[in-house]
Design a protein around this motif. Structure first.
Motif, PDB file in Angstrom:
ATOM      1  N   ARG A 185     -15.006  55.238  25.637  1.00  0.00           N
ATOM      2  CA  ARG A 185     -14.511  56.809  25.530  1.00  0.00           C
ATOM      3  C   ARG A 185     -16.008  56.868  24.449  1.00  0.00           C
ATOM      4  O   ARG A 185     -17.113  57.956  25.039  1.00  0.00           O
ATOM      5  CB  ARG A 185     -13.664  57.178  25.816  1.00  0.00           C
ATOM      6  N   GLN A 186     -16.694  56.206  23.893  1.00  0.00           N
ATOM      7  CA  GLN A 186     -17.194  56.009  23.196  1.00  0.00           C
ATOM      8  C   GLN A 186     -19.133  56.064  23.609  1.00  0.00           C
ATOM      9  O   GLN A 186     -19.851  56.850  22.993  1.00  0.00           O
ATOM     10  CB  GLN A 186     -17.208  54.921  21.658  1.00  0.00           C
ATOM     11  N   ALA A 187     -18.728  54.848  24.159  1.00  0.00           N
ATOM     12  CA  ALA A 187     -20.012  54.884  24.745  1.00  0.00           C
ATOM     13  C   ALA A 187     -20.695  56.217  25.762  1.00  0.00           C
ATOM     14  O   ALA A 187     -21.379  56.482  25.819  1.00  0.00           O
ATOM     15  CB  ALA A 187     -19.914  53.687  25.822  1.00  0.00           C
ATOM     16  N   ALA A 188     -19.276  56.320  26.615  1.00  0.00           N
ATOM     17  CA  ALA A 188     -20.169  57.752  27.845  1.00  0.00           C
ATOM     18  C   ALA A 188     -20.231  59.118  26.419  1.00  0.00           C
ATOM     19  O   ALA A 188     -21.166  59.638  27.410  1.00  0.00           O
ATOM     20  CB  ALA A 188     -18.217  58.345  28.554  1.00  0.00           C
ATOM     21  N   LEU A 189     -19.399  59.154  25.401  1.00  0.00           N
ATOM     22  CA  LEU A 189     -20.357  60.570  25.080  1.00  0.00           C
ATOM     23  C   LEU A 189     -21.337  60.060  23.925  1.00  0.00           C
ATOM     24  O   LEU A 189     -22.279  61.463  24.614  1.00  0.00           O
ATOM     25  CB  LEU A 189     -18.489  60.710  23.633  1.00  0.00           C
ATOM     26  N   LEU A 190     -21.392  58.805  23.572  1.00  0.00           N
ATOM     27  CA  LEU A 190     -22.825  58.918  23.071  1.00  0.00           C
ATOM     28  C   LEU A 190     -23.915  59.253  23.875  1.00  0.00           C
ATOM     29  O   LEU A 190     -24.893  59.491  23.783  1.00  0.00           O
ATOM     30  CB  LEU A 190     -22.881  57.320  22.430  1.00  0.00           C
ATOM     31  N   ARG A 191     -24.246  58.478  25.512  1.00  0.00           N
ATOM     32  CA  ARG A 191     -24.373  58.685  26.783  1.00  0.00           C
ATOM     33  C   ARG A 191     -25.069  60.110  26.641  1.00  0.00           C
ATOM     34  O   ARG A 191     -26.069  60.897  26.300  1.00  0.00           O
ATOM     35  CB  ARG A 191     -24.257  57.947  27.717  1.00  0.00           C
ATOM     36  N   GLY A 282     -12.602  63.063  21.115  1.00  0.00           N
ATOM     37  CA  GLY A 282     -13.363  63.334  21.503  1.00  0.00           C
ATOM     38  C   GLY A 282     -14.695  63.743  20.854  1.00  0.00           C
ATOM     39  O   GLY A 282     -15.856  64.194  21.897  1.00  0.00           O
ATOM     40  N   ARG A 283     -14.997  64.211  19.782  1.00  0.00           N
ATOM     41  CA  ARG A 283     -16.377  64.622  18.610  1.00  0.00           C
ATOM     42  C   ARG A 283     -16.158  63.921  18.052  1.00  0.00           C
ATOM     43  O   ARG A 283     -16.196  62.952  17.349  1.00  0.00           O
ATOM     44  CB  ARG A 283     -16.286  66.093  18.448  1.00  0.00           C
ATOM     45  N   ILE A 284     -17.902  63.771  18.181  1.00  0.00           N
ATOM     46  CA  ILE A 284     -19.351  63.060  17.041  1.00  0.00           C
ATOM     47  C   ILE A 284     -18.617  63.470  14.939  1.00  0.00           C
ATOM     48  O   ILE A 284     -18.778  64.918  14.995  1.00  0.00           O
ATOM     49  CB  ILE A 284     -19.760  62.810  17.142  1.00  0.00           C
ATOM     50  N   THR A 285     -18.085  62.655  14.450  1.00  0.00           N
ATOM     51  CA  THR A 285     -17.247  63.424  13.065  1.00  0.00           C
ATOM     52  C   THR A 285     -18.559  62.846  12.030  1.00  0.00           C
ATOM     53  O   THR A 285     -19.022  63.597  10.499  1.00  0.00           O
ATOM     54  CB  THR A 285     -16.290  63.192  12.232  1.00  0.00           C
ATOM     55  N   HIS A 286     -18.899  61.637  12.362  1.00  0.00           N
ATOM     56  CA  HIS A 286     -20.160  61.451  11.489  1.00  0.00           C
ATOM     57  C   HIS A 286     -20.698  60.969  12.141  1.00  0.00           C
ATOM     58  O   HIS A 286     -21.404  59.890  13.298  1.00  0.00           O
ATOM     59  CB  HIS A 286     -19.593  60.448   9.967  1.00  0.00           C
TER      60      HIS A 286
END
Length: 306
Positions: A185-191, A282-286
């Motif tokens: 999930r991290q990888a997909a969001l960062l993509r 599901g969101r980037i915090t830092h």
């Protein structure tokens, strides 16, 4: 009565990986960790042969020396970092399967450091807020499971005092801990984040960022970097789209940074930024962006894969 024999050089050299892992977690710097390990070995070989032969556990002796060196380095680092230009961030650690370019670089200290939860950028940033004694006690006990009587010999305090130090450090870590996001999930969001950044899509960037997100950049006075913490999804998205417009020649690559999905920016094949992220719900915090070229040395061998 037999005379004690000096340990074989291979036995001593075999301690290097363990010592490098200790030192990197204590210092947050590959360069300083390697210096600490080298200094410990220098002190070992400076001992007369008879004294080396009398050491019951060379590994324990070297660990004690590295721990004390790290305590000294952490104490002086506080003074040095007060003079540091902008924010100071830990040195980002590449995944060795992604950066190693062959036998010529296998001696790099990054190759010695095992990647696990204890090298996550978020944890290393929290460790920076601790006193030197807290950090050393926490790393030795909570990460490497050393007993408090052994830690006491390194830190120069009683076992009970070391227990309190580790407990205080543990409380800081627990207070800062965020729910774990699965790596896929991290990888997909960062993509998605990378693609929106490249497209200058500020609206999508805002949706991928937590409203209270923060971004910190470390240029060390050697690379351009915003010297204040950028706060809020809209301000971060605006800053990133501004950078994308100014630097159309940047290539963004998906890479593992300190064991978690991250992004690497390259210009003409040279790494100029390594960004680590923290996600929650599901969101980037830092975002922690390291641009100081002195902290990107292990990344210069990273092949330019898409």
């Amino acid at each position: 009565m037999s005379t004690p024999r000096e340990p074989e050089p291979d036995v001593i050299a075999g301690e290097r990986r363990h010592l490098a892992n200790l030192a990197y977690r204590m210092l947050g710097s590959l360069t300083e960790a390697e210096d600490a390990v080298q200094e410990a070995f220098a002190r070992w070989y400076a001992l007369p042969g008879r004294q080396r032969a009398a050491v019951a556990s060379p590994g324990a002796w070297l660990t004690t020396v590295v721990g004390r060196i790290c305590l000294d380095v952490l104490g002086s680092a506080r003074v040095r970092r007060e003079r540091y230009v902008g924010a100071w961030l830990p040195e980002p650690l590449p995944d060795r399967t992604e950066w190693s370019a062959g036998p010529a670089v296998t001696a790099d200290p990054a190759d010695q450091v095992a990647v696990d939860d204890s090298v996550r950028m978020a944890l290393l940033v929290v460790l920076e807020s601790m006193t030197p004694a807290e950090r050393v006690a926490f790393v030795l006990h909570d990460v490497f499971r050393y007993p408090f009587p052994e830690i006491a010999e390194i830190v120069g305090r009683t076992p009970e005092a070391c227990r309190r130090l580790a407990s205080s450090a543990r409380s800081r870590v627990s207070a800062d801990r965020a729910p774990t996001t699965p790596a896929p999930r991290q990888a997909a969001l960062l993509r998605d984040f990378k693609e929106a950044w490249q497209a200058g899509d500020i609206r999508t960037l805002v949706t991928l960022l937590d409203p209270g997100a923060t971004m910190v950049a470390d240029g060390g006075g050697l690379a351009s970097a915003v010297q204040r913490t950028i706060e809020g999804s809209l301000d971060i998205a605006g800053y990133l789209t501004h950078i994308a417009a100014l630097s159309p020649d940047l290539t963004l690559l998906e890479r593992t940074v300190n064991g978690e999905p991250g992004l690497v920016a390259q210009r003409d094949g040279a790494t100029v930024t390594v960004a680590a992220f923290r996600l929650a719900e599901g969101r980037i915090t830092h975002i922690w962006a390291v641009r100081n070229p002195e902290k990107l040395r292990p990344w210069t061998t990273t092949p330019a894969r898409p």
